[in-house]
Scaffold this active site. Structure first.
Site, PDB file in Angstrom:
ATOM      1  N   ARG C 260       0.043 -11.736  -1.076  1.00  8.50           N
ATOM      2  CA  ARG C 260      -0.095 -10.856  -2.235  1.00  8.50           C
ATOM      3  C   ARG C 260       0.901 -11.329  -3.280  1.00  8.50           C
ATOM      4  NH1 ARG C 260       2.415  -5.504  -1.248  1.00  8.50           N
ATOM      5  NH2 ARG C 260       3.921  -6.298  -2.767  1.00  8.50           N
ATOM      6  N   HIS C 264       2.097  -4.467  -5.109  1.00 12.23           N
ATOM      7  CA  HIS C 264       1.090  -3.771  -4.310  1.00 12.23           C
ATOM      8  C   HIS C 264       0.074  -3.120  -5.243  1.00 12.23           C
ATOM      9  CE1 HIS C 264      -0.904  -1.257  -1.444  1.00 12.23           C
ATOM     10  NE2 HIS C 264      -0.588  -0.199  -2.149  1.00 12.23           N
ATOM     11  N   TYR C 273      11.993  -4.947  -2.353  1.00 14.96           N
ATOM     12  CA  TYR C 273      11.901  -5.248  -0.919  1.00 14.96           C
ATOM     13  C   TYR C 273      11.618  -6.695  -0.575  1.00 14.96           C
ATOM     14  CZ  TYR C 273       6.980  -4.418  -2.194  1.00 14.96           C
ATOM     15  OH  TYR C 273       5.751  -4.438  -2.807  1.00 14.96           O
TER      16      TYR C 273
HETATM   17  C1  LIG Z   1      -4.564   6.421   5.852  1.00 15.65           C
HETATM   18  C2  LIG Z   1      -3.705   5.910   4.753  1.00 15.65           C
HETATM   19  N1  LIG Z   1      -2.367   5.893   4.905  1.00 15.65           N
HETATM   20  C3  LIG Z   1      -1.557   5.460   3.929  1.00 15.65           C
HETATM   21  C4  LIG Z   1      -2.065   5.015   2.743  1.00 15.65           C
HETATM   22  C5  LIG Z   1      -1.133   4.538   1.606  1.00 15.65           C
HETATM   23  N2  LIG Z   1      -1.264   3.084   1.412  1.00 15.65           N
HETATM   24  C6  LIG Z   1      -2.090   2.567   0.480  1.00 15.65           C
HETATM   25  S1  LIG Z   1      -2.159   0.905   0.577  1.00 15.65           S
HETATM   26  C7  LIG Z   1      -1.064   0.850   1.851  1.00 15.65           C
HETATM   27  C8  LIG Z   1      -0.681  -0.465   2.453  1.00 15.65           C
HETATM   28  C9  LIG Z   1      -1.891  -1.182   2.987  1.00 15.65           C
HETATM   29  O1  LIG Z   1      -1.505  -2.453   3.452  1.00 15.65           O
HETATM   30  P1  LIG Z   1      -2.596  -3.494   3.935  1.00 15.65           P
HETATM   31  O2  LIG Z   1      -3.500  -2.845   4.932  1.00 15.65           O
HETATM   32  O3  LIG Z   1      -1.888  -4.711   4.374  1.00 15.65           O
HETATM   33  O4  LIG Z   1      -3.492  -3.785   2.659  1.00 15.65           O
HETATM   34  P2  LIG Z   1      -2.991  -4.429   1.304  1.00 15.65           P
HETATM   35  O5  LIG Z   1      -2.578  -3.306   0.398  1.00 15.65           O
HETATM   36  O6  LIG Z   1      -1.856  -5.359   1.628  1.00 15.65           O
HETATM   37  O7  LIG Z   1      -4.172  -5.163   0.750  1.00 15.65           O
HETATM   38  C10 LIG Z   1      -0.652   2.138   2.198  1.00 15.65           C
HETATM   39  C11 LIG Z   1       0.324   2.454   3.267  1.00 15.65           C
HETATM   40  C12 LIG Z   1      -3.482   5.047   2.598  1.00 15.65           C
HETATM   41  N3  LIG Z   1      -4.075   4.640   1.466  1.00 15.65           N
HETATM   42  N4  LIG Z   1      -4.258   5.494   3.607  1.00 15.65           N
END
Ligand SMILES: Cc1ncc(C[n+]2csc(CCOP(=O)(O)OP(=O)(O)O)c2C)c(N)n1
Ligand SMILES: Cc1ncc(C[n+]2csc(CCOP(=O)(O)OP(=O)(O)O)c2C)c(N)n1
Ligand SMILES: [Mg+2]
Ligand SMILES: [Mg+2]
Lengths: 364, 327, 364, 327
Positions: C260, C264, C273
């Site tokens: 990434r 985020h 971080y």
């Molecule tokens: C069930 C749930 N818990 C927490 C969140 C908050 N949240 C949004 S994105 C994220 C991180 C996701 O990481 P990843 O699966 O690696 O996907 P990326 O964003 O890196 O594409 C979190 C914790 C959410 N959207 N849904």
């Protein structure tokens, strides 16, 4: 693949000790005799409880029949300072944690929600929600870590945690999340899965097409597949996994391949979904019988000792029958206790209201 | 006296709770280095270490489930759920395990767990970031459900929640996070207003306006406008959604004879209905009008460009007041 | 282990085609040029949307910056009849499914909950709940099976389903349950995990200490670990997995190792971080640059073509700016539509009430 | 006319729904060979095959989540949750995905999913087998929540639920499963009483007794006893817990001026409060007494040897009636 391929086994189905390249056991014969006694009494306990349910003394019972080796072998591998989380079927674990069988019955009779003092026995009560407790076990193990009771090298102080669950539970999100957390924090927890071939009416292959122990590697922990009807092997692999945990080397998944010889619960009718063929196959793998043969051949289990154990079993059954029948119904007013740490106005008003009504109707 | 935002007050309250009790642990997604997506835990991992401010894997049931184990071991976990809309994967562990442990074990085991989450709408974000799930928890016996509406309450209530031997769902009104106010951080926790007690914010005579969390500011604004029109509203901040402080509500409604409940959550099955039913039972002969509700609608939360029309505002409260007075 | 060990790669970081024992690609240069164009336009789309958010036109945006190869490579492997489920970050998938970028923005602007017609594009809208859609994808794939649209041998009719998610999602119970169901029913679904090294502020190792692709084996499906910044390899492994699915050979888990490069979301501040070191390392693995070098060396990407693509990108950005600014706010009364299939009395009363108030206050 | 039990009626209703629409699928744990732990699906896998009566892995979120995908593909999944106490792992998929799909997509996608579950207490079983989670679902916009109390309703309502284009939570009063009654299985589905309409079971003049599911039999018993004492109760079976059929309720309470709501679920946050609040708003000047509630207590469900004291019974209803009449 054959379900018995590559199982860790130290005592074969004919009661002959066999060598395994990966594990060995140094248990003396007194200990093995103890295991035998445990298993016989557990089977008695289970059969007596099943009978009590039929007589209407219990509302339900989940038989451990056939899983004595998995439960006694693993349960006896725990040290006093370890903590266990088990399901509705692990009466053998409760037995090894010193829970009085009469007490076990109270849950099944509908007298209480939890039969024993979890902290005293270092065993959480019967968990009904499939898989939920695997996370509790992992968190508890993390607690031992944060408290500094892991990997200190003091064998009598270092703590490990063990979670018992079934083959069906392997499909629940909670169990897989428990694997994630345990591996991420290298928590001192052992996941002991009794694959008894059935989740009520569903065979293990409905949950997974590959051996359950293989699930471990992808989460970053070792997976062990053991003959769940071999009490010696179950003890050995559990000991080793608990030692790893206590010494700070992280979690392990153990799959104990066993068989639910009885019904899922006393409300279940297995003839609806499985034929006798399996039962016959598994009777030849009976966990108690193979140890009986072994100990008899070694002249450790003599007729005299066998008779003692039989007597002990009879009196246990008697004690259970009496204890169960004598156990008092709960005080209706106890329904309102312990919702919160301190009394709640709403609840106290409801308590007073029903008390008045019951009194008026002469029902109390 | 110190001026703090609600967010800053929660951060300071958590810090003080951790200083007061070494058994207090924080757990959640991104609460460590990042300090949480809203920065509620900013600086705490640096000062208390990774063993007391724990970044967890991305699994809400796992977070709450392991918090249960930690609590059984003797710790006091404070769990952060990143947003209201992400609490549901943990619902089973919360309502079946956390809420019932004390009851199930007849008091042998207790779970002093605090589950914090930002909630409510109004921040112009995407779906799942503007929800008000309080009724699900408030209707679950065994849980305490509280929410704060100003920095002082935020500072004290989070400490009371952590100190509570019962599990507490601690709802933080996210769109008010940056609202400022004075906090007497030198006071004793024991002297703080009880966590489960409502607060009369403005005394009045004509109608009781019951609000909590994010709608408190809205209610105060409406009360001020009503006062201009010569209508005297008594504004009560509920603070505890379960158990409800019915004594304070009754005293007020016995006096005013009218009540309006305001919340962002949908009307049907919301806190407003429960409050209204309770008031009908306790103040039947004193009610001059039915208890009315000004709430979010009985729809899912709308796209954010419509949220200002979805959320209760002064116009709608004054409209309800008019209705109430017309009885 | 080094995170780049044993990655499937067909185009290395220097734009040189490399051989892989397991996979090969037969893509002609026109197609590769198309991928290049896709990636350039996707990056432009992403940068423009990020800019629009800064200008207050969008409430939020989740950048795909750096993940162009993973998204274009996999997205272009889909056939028209396939169906995809993706997250908030997969703008590249939406692009390959023919969604107009201007439409994509409506979700982020807060105008609608779902930006496009899922059935028309055969792509479910941005899923915010981590992992939830992996079960929807699995169920959809089971549907294709029950409908008889799998394994018929008709390459233009047989259907496959693909689910996109991140490294963090691998920890959610739902994702693991999706693996269980997909394997149990041998559903035609491909699980495409973009391991972009971060779940907001948490590095992948907080979720797992072993490569994520290894999770597959224990659930009974193949796991593939591919260079997620190699569009050719991503295309090849996805094609193969989709073909397996369509022909009835069941699910596959693909881990695309990428990065990434941006925040985020536009509300995030990565400097809190992570340090720049990783960014630098990954810049040398840029997915677009390596294909640019390859195609330039092959004289497929000439200055003229490059200029055309650049112009196209500029006009796309322009179209997005205008489209976004011109997009109308939703009708407040639409808030009350589509809760149920038929009008509901409560809701209609609420609609009437607010309509009256807004009218009275001149707010509508 | 055929005499069926509620359980048999559900089985027959499911069979008829599957015959009527080849897109109807059943999914759940142990619903195949075993026919479900209560035998609600007995014989259906044998007759419709393993592709239409699907035994699933042991994972509730997985069951509902895959049902969503199947519905998106064009099927009509009917999910069985084995017991009320096991629905919570699926809560996220139900309230966040199932309930909102139509709204989220502005009508482009719909999820005609029926989620069946045995609910309520009184069968003398262990924890998690006697719960009443209806309020969680009834307070969730987008879901239809219904429950049946007799074989005829069971037979027709399950078919209406399956035919509904909205997701339906179908609650089956497990302790009444073996209650018998006549069902006119030859009638047309279209002629059945609407699923979302309440039913007046007994007309009366003094007080309206509102009940549903397992408490209907209890209410009828209480009404009979009250009649002996010369008090005329109008008994209404709510049937649909969301949306509520307020028209039927209003008409009755306008007439009687009194109402009592009976349910097994806890009082706080339950259906009773919502009904009471609605009646206060619609019948304010007609109410001679506050709407009263006879419900389970604000505690978790007790051990089964106490459940007969926890569950509403005729004594408690008559006591409430006395209170109501005393106003
Ligand atoms: C069930 C749930 N818990 C927490 C969140 C908050 N949240 C949004 S994105 C994220 C991180 C996701 O990481 P990843 O699966 O690696 O996907 P990326 O964003 O890196 O594409 C979190 C914790 C959410 N959207 N849904
Ligand atoms: C979350 C949840 N879902 C469903 C059930 C109902 N149920 C009780 S036992 C059981 C089967 C469990 O099988 P397994 O995990 O193999 O354990 P076993 O009973 O064979 O020991 C089911 C589905 C439950 N108790 N909890
Ligand atoms: Mg089993
Ligand atoms: Mg990621």
């Amino acid at each position: 693949m054959d379900q018995f391929d590559d199982l860790i086994q130290l005592l074969d189905c004919n009661g002959v000790a066999v060598a395994d390249p990966r594990y060995s056991s140094t248990l003396d014969e007194e200990t093995l005799l103890g295991f035998y006694r445990d298993m016989v009494l557990l089977r008695q306990l289970d059969m007596q409880a099943t009978a009590l349910q039929r007589q209407g003394e219990l509302s339900l019972w989940a038989p451990s029949l056939g899983q004595e080796a998995a439960q006694i072998g693993s349960g006896r591998a725990l040290k006093a300072q370890d903590y266990a989380f088990a399901t509705y079927r692990e009466h053998g674990i409760a037995w090894t944690r010193g829970v009085d069988p009469v007490k076990m019955l109270r849950f099944w009779r509908g007298t209480v929600h939890q039969s024993w003092d979890a902290n005293y026995h270092r065993l959480y009560g019967y968990q009904i929600i499939i898989g939920a407790h695997t996370l509790h076990a992992t968190g508890y193990a993390m607690g031992a870590q944060y408290a500094g009771h892991v990997g200190t090298g003091n064998a009598d102080k270092d703590e490990a945690v063990i979670a018992f669950f079934g083959d069906g539970a392997m499909s629940e999100g909670d169990v897989n999340e428990a694997f994630v957390f345990a591996a991420a924090y290298q928590a001192p927890v052992v996941f002991f899965c009794q694959n008894n071939q059935w989740a009520i009416s569903e065979p293990t292959k409905r949950q997974s097409r590959v051996p359950l122990s293989r699930r471990a590697d992808g989460f970053g922990m070792p997976g062990v597949r053991v003959d769940g009807n071999d009490v010696i092997a179950c003890h050995a692999v559990t000991m080793e996994a608990l030692d790893r945990a206590r010494s700070g080397q992280g979690p392990t998944l153990i799959e104990a391949v066993t068989y639910r010889m009885g019904a899922h619960t006393t409300s279940d009718d297995p003839t609806k979904y499985r034929d006798g063929a399996d039962d016959d196959l598994w009777r030849t793998r009976d966990p108690i019988e193979r140890l009986r043969i072994y100990l008899t051949n070694k002249n450790v289990l003599t007729d005299v000792i066998a008779a003692d154990i039989a007597r002990e079993a009879t009196s246990l059954a008697e004690r259970m029958r009496e204890g169960c029948r004598q156990s008092a119904d709960p005080d209706p007013m106890a329904m309102f206790d312990h919702v919160y740490a301190s009394p709640d106005a709403r609840i106290e008003a409801q308590r007073a209201e029903i008390q008045e009504i019951l009194a008026k109707e002469g029902r109390i | 006296m110190e001026e703090l935002t609600i967010l800053g007050a929660i951060n300071r309250g958590l810090r003080r709770a951790m200083e007061a009790d070494p058994k207090v642990l924080l757990m959640g997604e991104d609460i460590g280095k990042l300090g949480g997506v809203f920065r509620a835990t900013e600086g705490l991992q640096k000062d208390f270490g990774e063993d007391r401010v724990i970044d967890t894997p991305l699994a809400e049931s796992g977070i709450v489930g392991t918090a249960i184990g930690l609590a059984l071991y003797g710790f006091r976990p404070v769990v952060e759920i990143q947003f209201d809309g992400f609490v549901y994967p943990a619902f089973d562990q919360i309502v079946v395990q956390v809420a019932r442990m004390r009851y199930r074990t007849a008091g042998v085991l207790q779970l002093p767990i605090t589950i914090r989450m930002p909630y409510g709408g109004g921040i112009g974000s995407v779906e799942h970031h503007g929800e008000s799930p309080e009724a699900y928890f408030a209707s679950t016996p065994g849980l305490r459900v509280v929410t704060c509406a100003d920095p002082s309450d935020a500072y004290w209530m989070i400490q009371q929640a952590v100190a509570s031997d019962d599990p507490v769902i601690f709802l933080e009104p996210k769109r008010r996070y940056w609202q400022k106010g004075d906090v007497d951080t030198s006071a004793e926790l024991s002297s703080a207003h009880p966590m489960n007690g409502a607060k009369v914010l403005i005394e009045g005579t004509d109608c009781t306006l019951i609000c909590y969390g994010p709608t408190v500011a809205t209610a105060l604004q409406a009360a001020a406008l009503a006062a201009k029109d010569g209508v005297s509203m008594e504004v009560i901040n509920l603070r505890s959604l379960s158990p409800l402080d019915l004594t304070t509500l009754n005293n007020s409604v016995m006096k005013t004879g009218r009540a309006i409940v305001v919340h962002e959550a949908s009307s049907s099955g919301g806190i407003g209905g429960e409050v209204g039913q309770c008031l009908m039972q306790s103040c039947f002969y004193h009610l001059k009008a039915p208890v009315l509700r000004v709430t979010g609608y009985d729809t899912p939360y709308p796209p954010s460009r419509n949220e200002n029309k979805y959320l209760p505002d002064a116009d709608r409260i004054l409209d309800a007041l008019e209705q109430s007075m017309s009885y």
